[in-house]
Design an enzyme around this catalytic site. Structure first.
Site, PDB file in Angstrom:
ATOM      1  N   GLY A 143      -2.182 -87.122 -38.010  1.00 58.82           N
ATOM      2  CA  GLY A 143      -2.764 -86.610 -39.247  1.00 58.82           C
ATOM      3  C   GLY A 143      -2.271 -85.213 -39.602  1.00 58.82           C
ATOM      4  N   HIS A 144      -2.700 -84.749 -40.749  1.00 55.21           N
ATOM      5  CA  HIS A 144      -2.240 -83.446 -41.245  1.00 55.21           C
ATOM      6  C   HIS A 144      -2.778 -82.295 -40.412  1.00 55.21           C
ATOM      7  CE1 HIS A 144      -5.677 -83.481 -44.493  1.00 55.21           C
ATOM      8  NE2 HIS A 144      -6.077 -83.982 -43.363  1.00 55.21           N
ATOM      9  N   ASN A 145      -1.921 -81.288 -40.244  1.00 56.74           N
ATOM     10  CA  ASN A 145      -2.275 -80.056 -39.531  1.00 56.74           C
ATOM     11  C   ASN A 145      -2.518 -80.263 -38.039  1.00 56.74           C
ATOM     12  OD1 ASN A 145      -3.492 -79.518 -42.522  1.00 56.74           O
ATOM     13  ND2 ASN A 145      -2.649 -77.684 -41.606  1.00 56.74           N
ATOM     14  N   SER A 153      -6.007 -81.861 -38.077  1.00 58.06           N
ATOM     15  CA  SER A 153      -6.314 -80.533 -37.533  1.00 58.06           C
ATOM     16  C   SER A 153      -6.638 -80.524 -36.041  1.00 58.06           C
ATOM     17  CB  SER A 153      -7.457 -79.860 -38.304  1.00 58.06           C
ATOM     18  OG  SER A 153      -7.093 -79.699 -39.656  1.00 58.06           O
TER      19      SER A 153
END
Lengths: 342, 342, 342
Positions: C240-242, C260
């Protein structure tokens, strides 16, 4: 180009706390803040970073109450995450859009192509396909025969759409997503082999749907597999044939919905959730990550968990006892000893 | 073009109940029936729809016994789903097939290309590849060096086949499937890094195999990863290196089989099942969705469930108690109180 | 070309047991050994095959102690698997490499292209992209605007890299992997719809990373999603993002890491593991297949299992009792009867 806290607060209908002339020209995460950037704080887990962030401005919720002094200028708004998202959208809209039709694309003469279209290299638009105004097809996209794509929809590099599928307006479909592959249908025959059940239906995707990278949405046997308006699917999700997903339902990555199941509106599924086929899920149901759903859920808005899943509260209580089963066994064995002479 | 109930019944070796002249020119789902269409009823869950469907004809099982009168004409057959599938196949075979080799494809001069081939735009056929008669390669397919593809096999848009893999006859491989990527093999070295173990083997896919969208079948380190005749894989499945899957085994979406495991014939796996590596599964084993298999299964035809999995019946009984653990704890605590003076 | 046991032993710094002149020209699995090939034995599960393998030479661990006589010549080394992998690497390096830039590729004039590059048919290299020396892009790859790819990195057929992502040196990315698609971020608005949160960040992949087929690594909202040096991801994984994944962490197929989360160095995750967002995993943590991680793991090197997961040992004990819950219930009911008059 610099924007001051007072200009930004006006745009966001918020109020400034600190220096109204603080100026920024970029965005940053609060834990990686730099001078000249704007950040936000919404999740309390990140509150600790606000007290020494180097960001010049931080957007916070109206009810945020700091534990100590904060060097940055604050902008207070109703919903910090939403306000920050609005800023990001403004920023993104200012970027130049891809445009033009590549000479290295292949567009059928029978296709209908609207205005302000972008078609990248090695993209294929097949016979009788229809692209509405403003459609953006990145390189290496495949649009099958008679597919229609609505206004302003974006298909990123390598998306494949099988023949006859219908995609609405203002959708975003990410790379590697496959729309309209055959549903998984086989009928056993007398030689103990399986014969394919042809999948003659299609996929209908309504407006404002977003589909993540490498997600697959299968075509139906007959009729249509349907994603209603505003559905958001994350990456690597499997949507089986003849499924219907209701408006504004959001599903996290790697979940799967088996054939012919119907999901209500405004549901939220965590990641790696699985649903068996031919079941119905009420509106507003929330399903915890990795749950397995094996029957209809009729109560709107309930939260469920587990594989097979049941209600969240009872599941949590059973799970707490599961962790302590060795203690429970000891308790029972003690009881057994104590009562052995009865 | 219209077909009457009596003509269809003759083709299906079934018997008409109602108007033998009832005529149809399309198919529909029983719950979405329209005049002039033919539907079927196999799953009892859908029986309620037959009493007021607008379909002109419904195919039902020979032993179907209606609860009240039905407006539609019925055709009774041995197996309604199979019979309907046969009709759909007839319908599908009547559709025109893609043909011809696109000038925008890239076919190596050293490749061997059979008769009646379809090669779509931007497809690559590499050195020394062999395409048998009737092979259909949709746009943007990649066929690596020395790959062979058997008669009548279809690769949908964007399938990638790495060098040296062997695909049999009459297979269907859906968009985004990756055949022959490297197996996941790394050896730790003295610097605490991992060094790649080259994957020098290949994938062998026998005849009549179907592979779903975005499924991956990795090449072996040595020897071959093998999918036997008639295997059916749904979407987003992972087949690890050196795996062998037996004839007519069917696996639902998002399942994964780790390296070097051997699966028997005629097995059925639900969705999101996982198998560890280096295990053997007997013929005819059924595995419930989301199960995790951690050891050999030697008994043919058993049904297993859970993560880690064990037999279906015992698993169901344990799971029923799990749901009621809070009650069990109360019972134990009551017992404890009652016996505290012993 | 033939190699003798004594030559191979010298290369591997091992010792020969048997005929030093035994010669081989190919590799094979021990259970499929053929005369003239070399195999290895590392996993004790396969020991039974060594006593009648037809392989001419078998590489074994220094401490391997046979139960009976072995026809093949043995080469004893510190680590048989690693030694065999070294031989395979030697073999692979001797194969000819793809080279040259196809005239059917599309390379932007503003892109920077190093020496000894391979670019296959229908690959797109967009504006201001940078390809370092020795980069290999197989057919139908998409490299977005301003992407940089380090020395010697290989992107297999059909990989898609969105704009602005950074890929290090000596990486291997397999077909269908998607690097840099939008993270899954939506903010609910007052009309009960979701509005997209633009994902303005990127993905940074450091050196010596390998990414499996159809794996997706999303770009960040701001900042970067980061895969550190030496990370190895299997197929169909979702990052996923970050997210940040630490050096030399290895993750098996179909696992997912939500937005994250930060994963330490040298971790090992089994297949189909799921992590929720915004958590931190310490260095060296091992997670069993199909586990679900719902909170920070602070203790380095621990092993965890379950969904939700807890420590491996306690989980195994609870699970053993779970399997026997029906017996436990019988024990409790017996107790209940015995004490009913108290």
């Amino acid at each position: 180009m610099n924007f001051t806290a007072s200009v930004i607060a006006e745009f966001l209908k918020g109020s400034v706390e600190g220096n109204p002339e603080a100026a920024v020209n970029d965005v940053s995460k609060i834990e990686e803040g730099r001078a000249g950037t704007i950040s936000f704080l919404a999740n309390p887990k990140y509150e600790k970073y606000i007290y020494d962030t180097k960001s010049s401005i931080v957007i916070v919720n109206a009810d945020f109450s700091p534990q100590k002094s904060i060097p940055a200028t604050l902008i207070r708004v109703q919903n910090a995450y939403e306000a920050f998202a609005a800023l990001l959208r403004l920023y993104e809209q200012s970027k130049p859009k891809k445009s033009g039709i590549s000479k290295q694309a292949s567009i059928s003469e029978s296709a209908t192509v609207g205005k302000d279209i972008y078609v990248g290299e090695f993209t294929v638009v097949s016979d009788n396909a229809i692209l509405d105004d403003g459609v953006q097809l990145y390189p290496q996209v495949y649009v099958g025969d008679r597919v229609t794509i609505g206004e302003g929809t974006i298909l990123h590099a390598g998306v494949k759409v099988y023949e006859g599928c219908v995609i609405g307006a203002h959708c975003v479909i990410h790379s590697g997503a496959i729309i309209g592959a055959d549903g998984f249908g086989f009928a056993p025959n007398q030689e103990n082999n399986y014969e394919k059940v042809p999948q003659l239906g299609k996929v209908i995707i309504e407006d404002h749907v977003e589909i993540g990278a490498n997600t697959t949405v299968d075509r139906s046997t007959m009729g249509a597999t349907i994603l209603r308006k505003g559905v958001k699917l994350d990456n690597l999700i499997m949507v089986g044939h003849n499924v219907e997903i209701g408006e504004n339902t959001v599903i996290a990555a790697q979940s799967g919905v088996s054939g012919s199941s119907k999901i209500g509106k405004n549901c939220m599924f965590g990641g790696q959730v699985g649903l068996i086929g031919h079941i119905t899920i009420a509106n507003g149901v929330k399903i915890a990550a990795q749950s397995g759903i094996t029957k209809d859920i009729k109560e709107e808005g309930i939260v469920i968990q587990g594989s097979p899943a049941f209600e969240f509260g009872p599941y949590q209580r059973s799970m707490a006892i599961f962790r302590n089963l060795p203690k429970l066994v000891n308790q029972i064995n003690d009881l057994d000893k104590r009562t052995q002479n009865l």
